[in-house]
Design a protein around this motif. Sequence first.
Motif, PDB file in Angstrom:
ATOM      1  N   TYR A 121      11.543  14.120   9.289  1.00  0.00           N
ATOM      2  CA  TYR A 121      11.514  13.537   7.943  1.00  0.00           C
ATOM      3  C   TYR A 121      11.433  12.016   7.957  1.00  0.00           C
ATOM      4  O   TYR A 121      11.415  11.388   6.901  1.00  0.00           O
ATOM      5  CB  TYR A 121      12.763  13.988   7.164  1.00  0.00           C
ATOM      6  CG  TYR A 121      12.962  15.472   7.232  1.00  0.00           C
ATOM      7  CD1 TYR A 121      12.173  16.333   6.469  1.00  0.00           C
ATOM      8  CD2 TYR A 121      13.901  16.028   8.102  1.00  0.00           C
ATOM      9  CE1 TYR A 121      12.331  17.698   6.550  1.00  0.00           C
ATOM     10  CE2 TYR A 121      14.060  17.401   8.181  1.00  0.00           C
ATOM     11  CZ  TYR A 121      13.274  18.230   7.417  1.00  0.00           C
ATOM     12  OH  TYR A 121      13.420  19.597   7.502  1.00  0.00           O
ATOM     13  N   THR A 122      11.397  11.435   9.139  1.00  0.00           N
ATOM     14  CA  THR A 122      11.329   9.981   9.215  1.00  0.00           C
ATOM     15  C   THR A 122      10.114   9.474   9.992  1.00  0.00           C
ATOM     16  O   THR A 122       9.630   8.372   9.722  1.00  0.00           O
ATOM     17  CB  THR A 122      12.606   9.407   9.866  1.00  0.00           C
ATOM     18  OG1 THR A 122      12.772   9.979  11.171  1.00  0.00           O
ATOM     19  CG2 THR A 122      13.836   9.710   9.025  1.00  0.00           C
ATOM     20  N   HIS A 123       9.614  10.266  10.974  1.00  0.00           N
ATOM     21  CA  HIS A 123       8.536   9.799  11.834  1.00  0.00           C
ATOM     22  C   HIS A 123       7.355  10.770  11.910  1.00  0.00           C
ATOM     23  O   HIS A 123       6.206  10.339  11.866  1.00  0.00           O
ATOM     24  CB  HIS A 123       9.055   9.561  13.262  1.00  0.00           C
ATOM     25  CG  HIS A 123      10.107   8.504  13.354  1.00  0.00           C
ATOM     26  ND1 HIS A 123      11.436   8.766  13.155  1.00  0.00           N
ATOM     27  CD2 HIS A 123      10.015   7.177  13.594  1.00  0.00           C
ATOM     28  CE1 HIS A 123      12.132   7.641  13.282  1.00  0.00           C
ATOM     29  NE2 HIS A 123      11.298   6.671  13.554  1.00  0.00           N
ATOM     30  N   SER A 160      24.419   3.953   8.806  1.00  0.00           N
ATOM     31  CA  SER A 160      23.347   4.672   9.489  1.00  0.00           C
ATOM     32  C   SER A 160      22.791   5.786   8.607  1.00  0.00           C
ATOM     33  O   SER A 160      21.576   5.977   8.517  1.00  0.00           O
ATOM     34  CB  SER A 160      23.861   5.259  10.804  1.00  0.00           C
ATOM     35  OG  SER A 160      22.886   6.039  11.442  1.00  0.00           O
ATOM     36  N   VAL A 161      23.681   6.517   7.943  1.00  0.00           N
ATOM     37  CA  VAL A 161      23.265   7.590   7.038  1.00  0.00           C
ATOM     38  C   VAL A 161      22.453   7.039   5.873  1.00  0.00           C
ATOM     39  O   VAL A 161      21.458   7.638   5.449  1.00  0.00           O
ATOM     40  CB  VAL A 161      24.499   8.363   6.531  1.00  0.00           C
ATOM     41  CG1 VAL A 161      24.187   9.144   5.260  1.00  0.00           C
ATOM     42  CG2 VAL A 161      24.997   9.308   7.610  1.00  0.00           C
ATOM     43  N   LEU A 162      22.858   5.891   5.344  1.00  0.00           N
ATOM     44  CA  LEU A 162      22.117   5.273   4.248  1.00  0.00           C
ATOM     45  C   LEU A 162      20.692   4.923   4.687  1.00  0.00           C
ATOM     46  O   LEU A 162      19.728   5.147   3.947  1.00  0.00           O
ATOM     47  CB  LEU A 162      22.834   4.021   3.753  1.00  0.00           C
ATOM     48  CG  LEU A 162      24.169   4.225   3.048  1.00  0.00           C
ATOM     49  CD1 LEU A 162      24.816   2.871   2.740  1.00  0.00           C
ATOM     50  CD2 LEU A 162      23.987   5.009   1.755  1.00  0.00           C
ATOM     51  N   CYS A 163      20.561   4.378   5.890  1.00  0.00           N
ATOM     52  CA  CYS A 163      19.223   4.031   6.411  1.00  0.00           C
ATOM     53  C   CYS A 163      18.376   5.289   6.598  1.00  0.00           C
ATOM     54  O   CYS A 163      17.191   5.302   6.247  1.00  0.00           O
ATOM     55  CB  CYS A 163      19.352   3.280   7.731  1.00  0.00           C
ATOM     56  SG  CYS A 163      20.053   1.623   7.598  1.00  0.00           S
ATOM     57  N   THR A 164      18.977   6.345   7.136  1.00  0.00           N
ATOM     58  CA  THR A 164      18.249   7.592   7.339  1.00  0.00           C
ATOM     59  C   THR A 164      17.829   8.198   6.009  1.00  0.00           C
ATOM     60  O   THR A 164      16.696   8.679   5.858  1.00  0.00           O
ATOM     61  CB  THR A 164      19.118   8.595   8.118  1.00  0.00           C
ATOM     62  OG1 THR A 164      19.483   8.029   9.379  1.00  0.00           O
ATOM     63  CG2 THR A 164      18.375   9.898   8.357  1.00  0.00           C
TER      64      THR A 164
END
Length: 257
Positions: A121-123, A160-164
Amino acid sequence: MSAQPRVKPALRFGQVVIGPPGSGKTTYCQGMQEFLTSLGRKVVVVNMDPANEGIPYSCAVDVAELVTLDDVMENLKLGPNGGLLYCMEYVEANLDWLESKLTQYSDCYFLFDCPGQVELYTHQSSVKNIFSQLAKWNFRLTAVHLVDSHYCADPAKFISVLCTSLSTMLHVELPHVNVLSKLDLIEQYGSLAFNLDFYTEVMDLTYLLDHLAADPFFKKFRHLNEKLAEVIQDYSLVSFVPLNVQVSVQLSVVSQM
């Protein structure tokens, strides 16, 4: 003789349930299925996770009929991460199979129980492309992104969770609801530095940075944390809905869709 134009199916609505491993996606789908069924709505749950075993809910469509992580790992000698990436690429290459399964159901609300690997979901683009194809099949979906509430007890992990969460929102490109799951267990993880509203509304993160600065290990990373907090606050997109699956707070999620 010209070919007849393909008739587009009627609008279908639902949720794609995403989030890190162990965040409670399958439990959420089970609870949401029970909740919507009690309201008299027809619900179709689609298991999109080729590693999902022992599914507790009534599953109408199971991607394991097409590909499983165990088979891929055994036959291609891949690890769990590479194997799951391959599985989703295989699903993307065989979307006709998925379409044939979904067309069997109409006038239903759909829940897609998705795999948990964050990179999807990010890359990586396979899951995003699958969601895009669902939109072309006239699905109107909301992404429900589950995050385990225990991250609130650790300021560094919460950043970290916020960035993800932000990265996932931008990559998936769907209407999006972030959910803090397992709220009934949050007290077991330790006391929170701030009240729950601070974490659900993602208020001024400078207070969280001050809390981090008290830790000798994170003190030297203050400048990095400040920049990460600035990125999160500049986008001003991330907030959370608290969820305890043991009670009917699913209403608070449904009301935002």
